[in-house]
Design an enzyme around this catalytic site. Structure first.
Site, PDB file in Angstrom:
ATOM      1  N   GLY A 181       6.749 -19.336 -20.292  1.00 39.20           N
ATOM      2  CA  GLY A 181       7.630 -20.379 -20.795  1.00 39.20           C
ATOM      3  C   GLY A 181       7.608 -20.416 -22.310  1.00 39.20           C
ATOM      4  O   GLY A 181       8.276 -19.638 -22.984  1.00 39.20           O
ATOM      5  N   PHE A 241      15.525 -20.276 -15.520  1.00 34.87           N
ATOM      6  CA  PHE A 241      15.900 -21.507 -16.225  1.00 34.87           C
ATOM      7  C   PHE A 241      16.895 -21.238 -17.353  1.00 34.87           C
ATOM      8  O   PHE A 241      16.819 -21.852 -18.417  1.00 34.87           O
ATOM      9  CB  PHE A 241      14.673 -22.231 -16.799  1.00 34.87           C
ATOM     10  CG  PHE A 241      13.579 -22.506 -15.798  1.00 34.87           C
ATOM     11  CD1 PHE A 241      13.870 -22.817 -14.481  1.00 34.87           C
ATOM     12  CD2 PHE A 241      12.257 -22.452 -16.186  1.00 34.87           C
ATOM     13  CE1 PHE A 241      12.854 -23.075 -13.556  1.00 34.87           C
ATOM     14  CE2 PHE A 241      11.229 -22.712 -15.275  1.00 34.87           C
ATOM     15  CZ  PHE A 241      11.536 -23.018 -13.956  1.00 34.87           C
ATOM     16  N   GLU A 280       3.810 -30.699 -25.882  1.00 38.21           N
ATOM     17  CA  GLU A 280       2.461 -30.226 -26.178  1.00 38.21           C
ATOM     18  C   GLU A 280       2.478 -29.070 -27.179  1.00 38.21           C
ATOM     19  O   GLU A 280       1.634 -29.006 -28.098  1.00 38.21           O
ATOM     20  CB  GLU A 280       1.766 -29.790 -24.880  1.00 38.21           C
ATOM     21  CG  GLU A 280       1.443 -30.932 -23.929  1.00 38.21           C
ATOM     22  CD  GLU A 280       2.662 -31.522 -23.241  1.00 38.21           C
ATOM     23  OE1 GLU A 280       2.603 -32.707 -22.855  1.00 38.21           O
ATOM     24  OE2 GLU A 280       3.686 -30.809 -23.092  1.00 38.21           O
ATOM     25  N   PRO A 284       9.748 -16.173 -15.210  1.00 39.44           N
ATOM     26  CA  PRO A 284       9.019 -16.889 -14.159  1.00 39.44           C
ATOM     27  C   PRO A 284       7.567 -17.187 -14.507  1.00 39.44           C
ATOM     28  O   PRO A 284       7.034 -18.221 -14.117  1.00 39.44           O
ATOM     29  CB  PRO A 284       9.131 -15.939 -12.962  1.00 39.44           C
ATOM     30  CG  PRO A 284      10.426 -15.228 -13.179  1.00 39.44           C
ATOM     31  CD  PRO A 284      10.517 -15.032 -14.671  1.00 39.44           C
ATOM     32  N   GLU A 329      16.855 -24.485 -33.185  1.00 34.16           N
ATOM     33  CA  GLU A 329      16.945 -24.886 -31.772  1.00 34.16           C
ATOM     34  C   GLU A 329      16.277 -26.236 -31.546  1.00 34.16           C
ATOM     35  O   GLU A 329      16.823 -27.112 -30.859  1.00 34.16           O
ATOM     36  CB  GLU A 329      16.287 -23.824 -30.895  1.00 34.16           C
ATOM     37  CG  GLU A 329      16.289 -24.178 -29.418  1.00 34.16           C
ATOM     38  CD  GLU A 329      15.727 -23.081 -28.533  1.00 34.16           C
ATOM     39  OE1 GLU A 329      15.493 -23.354 -27.342  1.00 34.16           O
ATOM     40  OE2 GLU A 329      15.514 -21.955 -29.031  1.00 34.16           O
ATOM     41  N   GLY A 377      18.643 -52.663  -9.749  1.00 35.47           N
ATOM     42  CA  GLY A 377      18.992 -51.713  -8.697  1.00 35.47           C
ATOM     43  C   GLY A 377      20.180 -50.845  -9.045  1.00 35.47           C
ATOM     44  O   GLY A 377      20.263 -49.679  -8.615  1.00 35.47           O
ATOM     45  N   GLN A 389      15.033 -64.011 -23.807  1.00 33.57           N
ATOM     46  CA  GLN A 389      14.235 -63.532 -24.940  1.00 33.57           C
ATOM     47  C   GLN A 389      13.625 -62.162 -24.665  1.00 33.57           C
ATOM     48  O   GLN A 389      13.605 -61.296 -25.542  1.00 33.57           O
ATOM     49  CB  GLN A 389      13.138 -64.542 -25.281  1.00 33.57           C
ATOM     50  CG  GLN A 389      12.357 -64.152 -26.554  1.00 33.57           C
ATOM     51  CD  GLN A 389      11.209 -65.093 -26.845  1.00 33.57           C
ATOM     52  OE1 GLN A 389      10.232 -65.136 -26.104  1.00 33.57           O
ATOM     53  NE2 GLN A 389      11.335 -65.871 -27.916  1.00 33.57           N
TER      54      GLN A 389
END
Length: 378
Positions: A133, A158, A366, A130, A241, A339, A278
């Site tokens: 990260g 997560f 980042e 929590p 990973e 749409g 185009q």
């Protein structure tokens, strides 16, 4: 797209197996999985029975012994082709199971890798917390030695495959500084609890969850490698990973482009196909060129990984450019649908939602820039 002789006849035979499986067993069930927010357990067993999981694993453990990462790449490309990113084969097969292969004892491989190959044992990796990260050094979940066991306390969040997972590789602090250990925690272990299945923007068919550890006893037989060297083990596996994420990103971008080319050919405006304007042609052409360039770099990184030459900064570069390109491509592709692109029933809508997390998990864009900058002595 020109990829020369990147894939050979054996690769293509494996692709046909994956394509048939994706079209027959995966694509028809997506709507049900989306409603449930989780894939059915039996899909893992079906994939295992067809030798589609962990193809790199030694035949002793039920694998095909094909250590070439291009086999994982084929699975990723075929799942992207049917717009299914919630069936987390790249995570299970390409990211978590290699921890067992790289650091597991012979007994651990026999006990757990065999199940991962045949689909009876779904895997997850629990690093994120929590409050932590991308900063792995900040992990607060703790494991304390107690006789022949380790006692685990903390929380993770997560975690992909968090509900379905039978075995979770858990990173926990075992000392000061960078002293971390990797622990195998199994479904049903006393004190191990799964929290809510998280409601996400994308990856709607994938079970992502919170995990809690309250005095969970982990026997020494379920510790991966040295319990004080987990930080180094994690760092060593992060390149793979991030390359897996890059492979997913470029495959997703390619699938979105193909979907959009089909749509613009079929859709008419002002009496002619949208693809004949185009502006449409130029935008599609620019996407084609950008994806081709990124694909070439990712393919080169895959071959470097096969030869044990892939560096951490190259993997970071691959993840950075591939995920950023995917983000731009799916956004522009959705725009061309008008749409209809905003309607969930259209694959491009799901592709757009699924792509957003690619720039976050496995290390944010980042963080990738920070890794690359350090390699440049900046």
């Amino acid at each position: 797209m020109i990829r020369g002789d990147y894939y050979d006849a054996e690769h293509e035979a494996y692709r046909q197996a994956w394509r048939g499986f994706a079209e027959r067993a995966v694509q028809p069930r997506q709507a049900d999985w989306e409603s449930a927010g989780i894939v059915d357990r039996d899909i893992w067993r079906l994939a295992g029975k067809q030798n589609l999981l962990c193809p790199w694993a030694d035949p002793e453990f039920g694998g095909l012994g094909r250590t070439d990462l291009r086999y994982e790449q084929i699975a990723i490309e075929e799942l992207a082709r049917v717009a299914e990113s919630g069936f987390a084969v790249p995570l299970h097969s390409g990211i978590v199971a290699p921890y067992l292969a790289a650091f597991g004892s012979a007994a651990q491989k026999q006990r757990y890798l065999t199940g991962a190959v045949d689909g009876e044992r779904v895997l997850a990796l629990a690093i994120t917390e929590p409050g932590t990260g991308s900063d792995v050094a900040g992990i607060r979940t703790r494991a304390v030695a107690d006789g022949e066991d380790w006692v685990l306390n903390g929380a993770k969040t997560f975690i992909s495959n968090g509900i379905n997972a039978d075995t979770v590789v858990v990173a926990a602090r075992t000392g000061e500084g960078h002293q971390l250990g990797l622990f195998l925690v199994h479904s049903g272990a006393p004190g191990f609890a799964r929290g809510r299945k998280l409601d996400k923007l994308g990856l709607r068919t994938q079970d992502t969850a919170e995990l809690f550890f309250d005095d969970v006893r982990v026997p020494r037989a379920d510790v991966l490698g040295d319990p004080e060297q987990g930080f180094g083990m994690l760092m060593g596996q992060f390149a793979l990973e991030r390359l897996i994420v890059a492979m997913c990103a470029v495959a997703g971008a390619e699938a979105a482009l193909q979907e959009t080319v089909r749509y613009t050919r079929e859709r008419s405006a002002f009496g002619r196909s949208v693809s004949r304007f185009q502006d449409t042609r130029f935008r599609l052409a620019a996407m084609r060129a950008e994806i081709t360039g990124v694909q070439a770099f990712v393919d080169r990184c895959v071959l470097a990984y096969n030869d044990d030459r892939l560096t951490a900064d190259e993997a970071a570069q691959a993840k950075l450019v591939a995920t950023e390109v995917q983000g731009r491509v799916v956004d522009d592709c959705l725009q061309m649908f008008g749409g209809y692109g905003f309607m969930w029933e259209y694959p491009i809508c799901r592709m757009f939602a699924d792509a957003r997390v690619q720039r976050i998990y496995g290390g944010t864009s980042e963080i990738m820039k920070e890794i690359i900058g350090r390699s440049m002595d900046l």
